[in-house]
Write a protein that holds these residues in place. Structure first.
Motif, PDB file in Angstrom:
ATOM      1  N   HIS A   1       5.715   6.273 104.993  1.00 45.80           N
ATOM      2  CA  HIS A   1       5.527   7.668 105.067  1.00 45.80           C
ATOM      3  C   HIS A   1       7.163   8.049 104.787  1.00 45.80           C
ATOM      4  O   HIS A   1       8.262   7.425 105.307  1.00 45.80           O
ATOM      5  CB  HIS A   1       5.305   8.135 106.395  1.00 45.80           C
TER       6      HIS A   1
ATOM      7  N   THR B   1       3.129   8.303 101.881  1.00 52.06           N
ATOM      8  CA  THR B   1       2.584   9.728 102.362  1.00 52.06           C
ATOM      9  C   THR B   1       3.727  10.650 102.858  1.00 52.06           C
ATOM     10  O   THR B   1       4.935   9.907 103.278  1.00 52.06           O
ATOM     11  CB  THR B   1       1.934   8.886 104.192  1.00 52.06           C
TER      12      THR B   1
ATOM     13  N   ALA C   1      -5.233   3.948 109.139  1.00 59.58           N
ATOM     14  CA  ALA C   1      -4.167   4.603 109.082  1.00 59.58           C
ATOM     15  C   ALA C   1      -4.377   6.448 109.135  1.00 59.58           C
ATOM     16  O   ALA C   1      -5.491   6.702 108.731  1.00 59.58           O
ATOM     17  CB  ALA C   1      -3.680   4.489 107.473  1.00 59.58           C
ATOM     18  N   VAL C   2      -3.478   6.983 109.665  1.00 62.88           N
ATOM     19  CA  VAL C   2      -3.482   8.375 109.893  1.00 62.88           C
ATOM     20  C   VAL C   2      -2.905   8.895 108.393  1.00 62.88           C
ATOM     21  O   VAL C   2      -2.071   8.688 108.114  1.00 62.88           O
ATOM     22  CB  VAL C   2      -2.741   8.974 111.170  1.00 62.88           C
ATOM     23  N   GLY C   3      -3.658  10.434 108.034  1.00 62.17           N
ATOM     24  CA  GLY C   3      -2.897  10.842 106.904  1.00 62.17           C
ATOM     25  C   GLY C   3      -2.919   9.908 105.834  1.00 62.17           C
ATOM     26  O   GLY C   3      -3.824   9.043 105.756  1.00 62.17           O
ATOM     27  N   GLY C   4      -2.161  10.243 104.844  1.00 67.80           N
ATOM     28  CA  GLY C   4      -1.978   9.668 103.790  1.00 67.80           C
ATOM     29  C   GLY C   4      -2.712   9.824 102.775  1.00 67.80           C
ATOM     30  O   GLY C   4      -3.809  10.263 102.582  1.00 67.80           O
TER      31      GLY C   4
ATOM     32  N   GLN D   1       0.987   2.395 101.338  1.00 66.30           N
ATOM     33  CA  GLN D   1       0.263   3.002 102.429  1.00 66.30           C
ATOM     34  C   GLN D   1       0.702   2.861 103.721  1.00 66.30           C
ATOM     35  O   GLN D   1       0.485   3.780 104.661  1.00 66.30           O
ATOM     36  CB  GLN D   1      -1.195   2.438 102.182  1.00 66.30           C
TER      37      GLN D   1
HETATM   38 MG    MG Z   1      -0.611   6.639 105.671  1.00 73.08          MG
END
Ligand code: MG
Ligand code: C2E
Ligand code: MG
Ligand code: MG
Length: 282
Positions: free
Chosen positions: A141, A169, A277-280, A138
């Motif tokens: 990216h 990501t 966390a952003v996105g993912g 996680q």
């Molecule tokens: Mg992420």
């Protein structure tokens, strides 16, 4: 230079360029053997600059005689030589090791070449790097560019899906500069769109660039993807971006240039870090 039967006129400079190129190739092989490559990190921030969300790993080569050589020069050379995955694996290993020592949940973002995505091996060596450094997937990216379109989009898609299924990501890098086909945005397994700095460079309040940027951002968000703006350099650009709420994450000199791993650790200890966390995919 090319044995394609085209009208050839040999100029001494062409010979010189050719031999210079051959020399650089040999030097690059040597650089990989001698570990002359290093990795720097550029932090990416929340739009108000209040916290670091992730850091992009950027490879550096200091040539023993010529000094620093830009990745825009030697990465394409490595691609052409068929050895770019050696660079990618090296950067991936360093990046996972370094990120494991950063405060949670700061993620590391690693650039992959389209060549890496031609073989399913990539899933193996990414998993190895994560396990070796005990980094949760996680927090990784990967950035890929639109150039996969020149390749085999279906095969690339399968590999990206496998990376995503282990929790990595997926970012699309330099968005809008390649083939700029929008059709893959909803068909590829993507989490983050990094809009190229060409769209940020000339934004003025009423400019066409601004309208284009706002349109792309809106489209990206409609698809549920996170928006990163690259190459934000000035306070004026930042103010406009925030006035219209155009970014989820910002990368650029306005907040920080790429820094050494040691400098980054200091920077992260002085800055707050994003709590979630952003996105993912995870
Ligand atoms: Mg992420
Ligand atoms: P990229 O992945 O789009 O990386 C962002 C580039 O923009 C970096 O250049 C960064 O230093 C630069 N940059 C960041 N903020 C600003 C800004 O505010 N203004 C401007 N003008 N530039 C900014 P860098 O490090 O020279 O890397 C260039 C390209 O080389 C990267 O573009 C990426 O495509 C490639 N590259 C770098 N490291 C790697 C790597 O480890 N693997 C692969 N495959 N490619 C890499
Ligand atoms: Mg990148
Ligand atoms: Mg980029």
């Amino acid at each position: 230079l090319k044995g394609n039967g085209a009208l050839s006129c040999f100029l001494p400079e062409m010979d010189a360029i050719y031999f210079e190129g051959q020399r650089l190739r040999a030097d690059l092989r040597q650089a990989l053997r001698d570990k002359q490559l290093t990795v720097v990190y550029q932090p990416m921030y929340l739009p108000d600059g209040s916290a670091v969300e992730s850091c992009e790993a950027l490879v550096r080569w200091t040539h023993p005689q010529k000094g620093p050589i830009a990745p825009n020069i030697f990465v394409p050379l490595a691609e052409d030589m068929g050895i770019v995955s050696e660079i990618s694996r090296y950067v991936m290993d360093q990046a996972c090791r370094d990120c494991a020592s950063w405060p949670e949940p700061v993620a590391v973002s690693v650039n992959l070449s389209v060549h890496d995505l031609r073989s399913a091996d990539v899933v193996g060596w990414v998993t190895e790097a994560l396990e070796e450094h005990k980094l949760p997937a996680q927090r990784l990216h990967v950035e890929v560019t639109e150039s996969f379109f020149m390749d085999d989009p279906a095969a690339v898609c399968t590999i990206l899906e496998r990376l995503r299924s282990i929790g990595v990501t997926i970012s699309i890098d330099d968005f809008g500069t390649g083939f700029s086909s929008l059709s893959y945005l909803d068909s590829l397994p993507l989490d983050i769109v990094k809009i190229d700095r060409a769209f940020v460079r000339d934004i003025g309040m009423q400019s066409k660039r601004m309208k284009l940027l706002r349109g792309i951002v809106q489209l990206t968000r409609e698809l549920g993807l996170t928006v990163v703006l690259e190459g934000v350099e000035t306070k004026q650009q930042l103010a406009l971006i925030n006035k219209y709420g155009l970014a989820d994450v910002i990368q650029g000199y306005v907040f920080s240039a790429p820094v050494s791993p040691t400098e980054l650790v200091t920077l992260l200890s002085e800055n707050s870090v994003r709590k979630e966390a952003v996105g993912g995919a995870g």
